[in-house]
Design a protein around this motif. Sequence first.
Motif, PDB file in Angstrom:
ATOM      1  N   ILE A   5       0.856  -1.176   0.000  1.00 28.11           N
ATOM      2  CA  ILE A   5       0.000   0.000   0.000  1.00 28.11           C
ATOM      3  C   ILE A   5       0.890   1.222   0.000  1.00 28.11           C
ATOM      4  CG2 ILE A   5      -1.778   1.283   1.242  1.00 28.11           C
ATOM      5  CD1 ILE A   5      -2.736  -1.389   2.363  1.00 28.11           C
ATOM      6  N   THR A   6       0.795   2.005  -1.048  1.00 26.51           N
ATOM      7  CA  THR A   6       1.554   3.244  -1.136  1.00 26.51           C
ATOM      8  C   THR A   6       0.569   4.393  -1.260  1.00 26.51           C
ATOM      9  OG1 THR A   6       1.751   2.977  -3.525  1.00 26.51           O
ATOM     10  CG2 THR A   6       3.586   2.212  -2.194  1.00 26.51           C
ATOM     11  N   THR A   7       0.888   5.470  -0.610  1.00 25.65           N
ATOM     12  CA  THR A   7      -0.009   6.611  -0.620  1.00 25.65           C
ATOM     13  C   THR A   7       0.747   7.830  -1.098  1.00 25.65           C
ATOM     14  OG1 THR A   7      -1.224   5.674   1.221  1.00 25.65           O
ATOM     15  CG2 THR A   7      -1.573   7.997   0.789  1.00 25.65           C
ATOM     16  N   THR A   8       0.144   8.544  -2.033  1.00 26.34           N
ATOM     17  CA  THR A   8       0.662   9.809  -2.495  1.00 26.34           C
ATOM     18  C   THR A   8      -0.240  10.877  -1.919  1.00 26.34           C
ATOM     19  OG1 THR A   8       1.302   8.742  -4.543  1.00 26.34           O
ATOM     20  CG2 THR A   8       1.311  11.131  -4.537  1.00 26.34           C
ATOM     21  N   GLY A   9       0.325  11.873  -1.297  1.00 28.01           N
ATOM     22  CA  GLY A   9      -0.510  12.892  -0.663  1.00 28.01           C
ATOM     23  C   GLY A   9      -0.787  12.498   0.778  1.00 28.01           C
ATOM     24  N   PRO A  10      -1.962  12.881   1.309  1.00 28.88           N
ATOM     25  CA  PRO A  10      -2.260  12.613   2.723  1.00 28.88           C
ATOM     26  C   PRO A  10      -2.216  11.115   3.038  1.00 28.88           C
ATOM     27  CG  PRO A  10      -3.912  14.054   1.736  1.00 28.88           C
ATOM     28  CD  PRO A  10      -3.034  13.575   0.630  1.00 28.88           C
ATOM     29  N   THR A  11      -1.621  10.793   4.158  1.00 26.95           N
ATOM     30  CA  THR A  11      -1.530   9.384   4.554  1.00 26.95           C
ATOM     31  C   THR A  11      -2.627   9.002   5.531  1.00 26.95           C
ATOM     32  OG1 THR A  11       0.011   9.946   6.312  1.00 26.95           O
ATOM     33  CG2 THR A  11       0.963   9.276   4.188  1.00 26.95           C
ATOM     34  N   ASP A  12      -3.303   9.969   6.085  1.00 27.22           N
ATOM     35  CA  ASP A  12      -4.334   9.669   7.070  1.00 27.22           C
ATOM     36  C   ASP A  12      -5.685  10.161   6.541  1.00 27.22           C
ATOM     37  OD1 ASP A  12      -5.403   8.727   9.454  1.00 27.22           O
ATOM     38  OD2 ASP A  12      -5.182  10.674  10.429  1.00 27.22           O
ATOM     39  N   THR A  13      -6.197   9.452   5.538  1.00 30.45           N
ATOM     40  CA  THR A  13      -7.467   9.831   4.930  1.00 30.45           C
ATOM     41  C   THR A  13      -8.538   8.805   5.264  1.00 30.45           C
ATOM     42  OG1 THR A  13      -6.989   8.613   2.905  1.00 30.45           O
ATOM     43  CG2 THR A  13      -6.298  10.937   2.969  1.00 30.45           C
ATOM     44  N   ALA A  14      -9.771   9.239   5.250  1.00 33.51           N
ATOM     45  CA  ALA A  14     -10.876   8.308   5.490  1.00 33.51           C
ATOM     46  C   ALA A  14     -10.931   7.252   4.385  1.00 33.51           C
ATOM     47  CB  ALA A  14     -12.200   9.068   5.582  1.00 33.51           C
ATOM     48  N   ILE A  15     -10.698   7.648   3.130  1.00 34.78           N
ATOM     49  CA  ILE A  15     -10.739   6.674   2.031  1.00 34.78           C
ATOM     50  C   ILE A  15      -9.597   5.666   2.185  1.00 34.78           C
ATOM     51  CG2 ILE A  15      -9.435   8.099   0.373  1.00 34.78           C
ATOM     52  CD1 ILE A  15     -12.339   5.668  -0.443  1.00 34.78           C
ATOM     53  N   GLY A  16      -8.445   6.110   2.615  1.00 36.85           N
ATOM     54  CA  GLY A  16      -7.327   5.192   2.831  1.00 36.85           C
ATOM     55  C   GLY A  16      -7.649   4.172   3.912  1.00 36.85           C
ATOM     56  N   GLN A  17      -8.222   4.635   5.016  1.00 40.45           N
ATOM     57  CA  GLN A  17      -8.618   3.734   6.092  1.00 40.45           C
ATOM     58  C   GLN A  17      -9.716   2.787   5.635  1.00 40.45           C
ATOM     59  OE1 GLN A  17      -7.263   3.355   9.202  1.00 40.45           O
ATOM     60  NE2 GLN A  17      -5.684   4.701   8.387  1.00 40.45           N
ATOM     61  N   LEU A  18     -10.702   3.321   4.904  1.00 45.12           N
ATOM     62  CA  LEU A  18     -11.807   2.508   4.402  1.00 45.12           C
ATOM     63  C   LEU A  18     -11.301   1.393   3.495  1.00 45.12           C
ATOM     64  CD1 LEU A  18     -14.896   2.049   3.966  1.00 45.12           C
ATOM     65  CD2 LEU A  18     -14.743   3.707   2.108  1.00 45.12           C
ATOM     66  N   MET A  19     -10.435   1.718   2.544  1.00 48.43           N
ATOM     67  CA  MET A  19      -9.935   0.720   1.607  1.00 48.43           C
ATOM     68  C   MET A  19      -9.063  -0.320   2.307  1.00 48.43           C
ATOM     69  SD  MET A  19     -11.472   1.473  -1.089  1.00 48.43           S
ATOM     70  CE  MET A  19     -10.702   0.219  -2.099  1.00 48.43           C
ATOM     71  N   HIS A  20      -8.227   0.126   3.236  1.00 47.74           N
ATOM     72  CA  HIS A  20      -7.385  -0.820   3.963  1.00 47.74           C
ATOM     73  C   HIS A  20      -8.249  -1.807   4.748  1.00 47.74           C
ATOM     74  CE1 HIS A  20      -4.043  -2.481   6.178  1.00 47.74           C
ATOM     75  NE2 HIS A  20      -4.688  -2.221   7.304  1.00 47.74           N
ATOM     76  N   LYS A  21      -9.240  -1.294   5.456  1.00 50.67           N
ATOM     77  CA  LYS A  21     -10.100  -2.176   6.252  1.00 50.67           C
ATOM     78  C   LYS A  21     -10.963  -3.068   5.365  1.00 50.67           C
ATOM     79  CE  LYS A  21     -10.008   0.558  10.420  1.00 50.67           C
ATOM     80  NZ  LYS A  21     -10.766   1.348  11.404  1.00 50.67           N
ATOM     81  N   PHE A  22     -11.358  -2.565   4.198  1.00 54.29           N
ATOM     82  CA  PHE A  22     -12.116  -3.395   3.248  1.00 54.29           C
ATOM     83  C   PHE A  22     -11.301  -4.619   2.853  1.00 54.29           C
ATOM     84  CE2 PHE A  22     -12.868  -4.466  -1.255  1.00 54.29           C
ATOM     85  CZ  PHE A  22     -14.166  -4.948  -1.160  1.00 54.29           C
ATOM     86  N   THR A  23     -10.037  -4.408   2.526  1.00 50.76           N
ATOM     87  CA  THR A  23      -9.197  -5.532   2.097  1.00 50.76           C
ATOM     88  C   THR A  23      -8.898  -6.488   3.246  1.00 50.76           C
ATOM     89  OG1 THR A  23      -7.116  -4.339   2.461  1.00 50.76           O
ATOM     90  CG2 THR A  23      -8.118  -4.178   0.261  1.00 50.76           C
ATOM     91  N   GLN A  24      -9.036  -6.023   4.469  1.00 50.78           N
ATOM     92  CA  GLN A  24      -8.825  -6.876   5.641  1.00 50.78           C
ATOM     93  C   GLN A  24     -10.114  -7.570   6.075  1.00 50.78           C
ATOM     94  OE1 GLN A  24      -5.598  -7.277   6.833  1.00 50.78           O
ATOM     95  NE2 GLN A  24      -5.242  -6.099   4.988  1.00 50.78           N
TER      96      GLN A  24
END
Length: 137
Positions: A5-24
């Motif tokens: 998982i690589t993030t460009t821009g903000p690392t603490d976003t709701a979409i980032g958390q949502l997608m990470h938890k979705f895959t888990q």
Amino acid sequence: MTATITTTGPTDTAIGQLMHKFTQGDSSMLTHVADDIDFKIEHYKDDLDTSWQSASSIEGLMEVLGRLSAEVFPKGTLALAIDTSSLGDGWHLTRFNQQFFYGERQCEVTSVTHIISHEFDGKVDYFRENVTNVIDV
């Protein structure tokens, strides 16, 4: 296989958390979604009936996710890459590359999707996913 998982821009976003938890497969992903979510998944050049892949409330989203887990992702999904870029003013563009056992086809596939999302007060309130391809492995 491990997810990259690589993030460009903000690392603490709701979409980032949502997608990470979705895959888990983590149901706490819904804590990152607004009650009045405007949610839709669209498919590029695909003849599938995806009219049910939309919701305008958290309850509706839970129904969509239930059907997705049964019909599309019966064995979960593996994130090959999640890249999120900030577009400003709460908007983000996410490229999601995944591998999963596709229940509709009964085989392992990879897929790249693009998600335009908006978040307000730490919750995703707008989500448009465009599935660009589904390729048999």
